[in-house]
Design a protein around this motif. Structure first.
Motif, PDB file in Angstrom:
ATOM      1  N   PRO A 141      35.211  35.990  43.659  1.00 23.13           N
ATOM      2  CA  PRO A 141      36.513  36.656  43.577  1.00 23.13           C
ATOM      3  C   PRO A 141      36.373  38.127  43.213  1.00 23.13           C
ATOM      4  N   HIS A 142      37.399  38.884  43.479  1.00 20.17           N
ATOM      5  CA  HIS A 142      37.402  40.317  43.180  1.00 20.17           C
ATOM      6  C   HIS A 142      38.471  40.620  42.138  1.00 20.17           C
ATOM      7  N   TYR A 143      38.328  40.001  40.977  1.00 22.60           N
ATOM      8  CA  TYR A 143      39.304  40.224  39.918  1.00 22.60           C
ATOM      9  C   TYR A 143      39.106  41.596  39.308  1.00 22.60           C
ATOM     10  N   LYS A 144      40.204  42.181  38.853  1.00 24.90           N
ATOM     11  CA  LYS A 144      40.156  43.542  38.319  1.00 24.90           C
ATOM     12  C   LYS A 144      40.337  43.596  36.808  1.00 24.90           C
ATOM     13  N   SER A 145      40.603  42.461  36.174  1.00 27.69           N
ATOM     14  CA  SER A 145      40.823  42.496  34.730  1.00 27.69           C
ATOM     15  C   SER A 145      40.172  41.290  34.055  1.00 27.69           C
ATOM     16  N   LYS A 146      39.941  41.451  32.768  1.00 30.85           N
ATOM     17  CA  LYS A 146      39.394  40.344  31.987  1.00 30.85           C
ATOM     18  C   LYS A 146      40.374  39.174  31.983  1.00 30.85           C
ATOM     19  N   GLU A 147      41.670  39.470  31.964  1.00 26.76           N
ATOM     20  CA  GLU A 147      42.681  38.419  31.973  1.00 26.76           C
ATOM     21  C   GLU A 147      42.591  37.566  33.237  1.00 26.76           C
ATOM     22  N   ASP A 148      42.319  38.211  34.378  1.00 27.62           N
ATOM     23  CA  ASP A 148      42.147  37.455  35.630  1.00 27.62           C
ATOM     24  C   ASP A 148      40.958  36.503  35.515  1.00 27.62           C
ATOM     25  N   TRP A 149      39.862  37.002  34.919  1.00 25.76           N
ATOM     26  CA  TRP A 149      38.678  36.159  34.741  1.00 25.76           C
ATOM     27  C   TRP A 149      38.975  35.017  33.777  1.00 25.76           C
ATOM     28  N   MET A 150      39.740  35.290  32.722  1.00 26.41           N
ATOM     29  CA  MET A 150      40.093  34.236  31.764  1.00 26.41           C
ATOM     30  C   MET A 150      40.910  33.149  32.454  1.00 26.41           C
ATOM     31  N   LYS A 151      41.813  33.546  33.324  1.00 26.76           N
ATOM     32  CA  LYS A 151      42.607  32.573  34.079  1.00 26.76           C
ATOM     33  C   LYS A 151      41.702  31.777  35.023  1.00 26.76           C
ATOM     34  N   HIS A 152      40.752  32.456  35.654  1.00 22.57           N
ATOM     35  CA  HIS A 152      39.818  31.808  36.577  1.00 22.57           C
ATOM     36  C   HIS A 152      39.028  30.705  35.863  1.00 22.57           C
ATOM     37  N   PHE A 153      38.512  31.000  34.674  1.00 21.79           N
ATOM     38  CA  PHE A 153      37.706  30.026  33.937  1.00 21.79           C
ATOM     39  C   PHE A 153      38.565  29.021  33.172  1.00 21.79           C
ATOM     40  N   GLY A 154      39.840  29.346  32.950  1.00 24.01           N
ATOM     41  CA  GLY A 154      40.750  28.407  32.299  1.00 24.01           C
ATOM     42  C   GLY A 154      40.254  27.950  30.941  1.00 24.01           C
ATOM     43  N   ARG A 155      40.345  26.650  30.689  1.00 24.43           N
ATOM     44  CA  ARG A 155      39.948  26.109  29.388  1.00 24.43           C
ATOM     45  C   ARG A 155      38.446  26.232  29.143  1.00 24.43           C
ATOM     46  N   LYS A 156      37.696  26.576  30.175  1.00 23.24           N
ATOM     47  CA  LYS A 156      36.248  26.725  30.049  1.00 23.24           C
ATOM     48  C   LYS A 156      35.847  28.147  29.651  1.00 23.24           C
ATOM     49  N   TRP A 157      36.834  29.022  29.449  1.00 25.33           N
ATOM     50  CA  TRP A 157      36.551  30.413  29.102  1.00 25.33           C
ATOM     51  C   TRP A 157      35.706  30.530  27.840  1.00 25.33           C
ATOM     52  N   ASP A 158      36.070  29.804  26.787  1.00 28.35           N
ATOM     53  CA  ASP A 158      35.335  29.899  25.520  1.00 28.35           C
ATOM     54  C   ASP A 158      33.876  29.507  25.697  1.00 28.35           C
ATOM     55  N   THR A 159      33.619  28.458  26.470  1.00 29.00           N
ATOM     56  CA  THR A 159      32.244  28.028  26.738  1.00 29.00           C
ATOM     57  C   THR A 159      31.502  29.102  27.520  1.00 29.00           C
ATOM     58  N   PHE A 160      32.159  29.663  28.531  1.00 33.28           N
ATOM     59  CA  PHE A 160      31.544  30.727  29.321  1.00 33.28           C
ATOM     60  C   PHE A 160      31.192  31.918  28.426  1.00 33.28           C
ATOM     61  N   GLN A 161      32.115  32.289  27.553  1.00 32.00           N
ATOM     62  CA  GLN A 161      31.904  33.418  26.656  1.00 32.00           C
ATOM     63  C   GLN A 161      30.756  33.135  25.677  1.00 32.00           C
ATOM     64  N   GLU A 162      30.686  31.911  25.170  1.00 30.83           N
ATOM     65  CA  GLU A 162      29.591  31.530  24.268  1.00 30.83           C
ATOM     66  C   GLU A 162      28.241  31.613  24.970  1.00 30.83           C
ATOM     67  N   MET A 163      28.179  31.136  26.213  1.00 28.94           N
ATOM     68  CA  MET A 163      26.913  31.182  26.966  1.00 28.94           C
ATOM     69  C   MET A 163      26.508  32.628  27.260  1.00 28.94           C
ATOM     70  N   LYS A 164      27.482  33.456  27.571  1.00 30.23           N
ATOM     71  CA  LYS A 164      27.204  34.867  27.833  1.00 30.23           C
ATOM     72  C   LYS A 164      26.627  35.515  26.574  1.00 30.23           C
ATOM     73  N   THR A 165      27.218  35.248  25.432  1.00 32.43           N
ATOM     74  CA  THR A 165      26.738  35.814  24.166  1.00 32.43           C
ATOM     75  C   THR A 165      25.343  35.294  23.824  1.00 32.43           C
ATOM     76  N   LYS A 166      25.112  34.025  24.077  1.00 28.02           N
ATOM     77  CA  LYS A 166      23.812  33.415  23.751  1.00 28.02           C
ATOM     78  C   LYS A 166      22.692  33.920  24.660  1.00 28.02           C
TER      79      LYS A 166
END
Length: 99
Positions: free
Chosen positions: A51-76
Motif C-alpha cells: 500500500p501507499h499510505y501517507k500517514s502513521k494513522e493509515d498504517w495503524m488502521k492497516h495493521f488493526g488490532r495487530k498494531w501493538d505487536t507490529f510496533q513491539e517487533m519493530k522496536t525489538k
C-alpha cells in the motif's frame, strides 16, 4: 517483512495484475482507486499488498488490532528504526533527505 491477514477464519486473496505502457498507468491507477472506494463503501475489511499510505494513522488502521505487536517487533528487531524508512511509519535515526 510483516504481513497482515484479516481477523477471519476464512479469507480470500485477489490479485489484479495489469499490463500497460507507461503512458497508460493513470488508467489503472484510477481503476484501482475506484475498486478501493467500492470496498470502503461496502465496508469490506481489505488489506493492500504494497500500500501507499501517507500517514502513521493509515498504517495503524492497516495493521488493526495487530498494531501493538507490529510496533513491539519493530522496536525489538530494529531499535534504531533504520530498516524500511520509505514507509515513514516510525521516526528513523537517519534523515529522509539522506535517502
Amino acid at each position: 517483512m510483516s504481513a497482515v491477514t484479516p481477523d477471519e477464519d476464512i479469507f480470500y486473496t485477489l490479485g489484479l495484475l495489469h499490463s500497460s505502457r507507461p503512458h497508460q498507468s493513470d488508467v489503472y491507477d484510477k481503476l484501482n482507486s475506484e475498486i478501493l472506494e467500492c470496498c470502503a463503501k461496502a465496508d469490506m475489511d481489505i488489506k493492500q499488498y504494497l500500500p501507499h499510505y501517507k500517514s502513521k494513522e493509515d498504517w495503524m488502521k492497516h495493521f488493526g488490532r495487530k498494531w501493538d505487536t507490529f510496533q513491539e517487533m519493530k522496536t525489538k528487531f530494529d531499535p534504531r528504526m533504520i530498516l524500511s524508512p520509505a514507509q515513514r511509519i516510525f521516526t528513523s535515526v537517519m534523515d529522509y533527505g539522506d535517502m
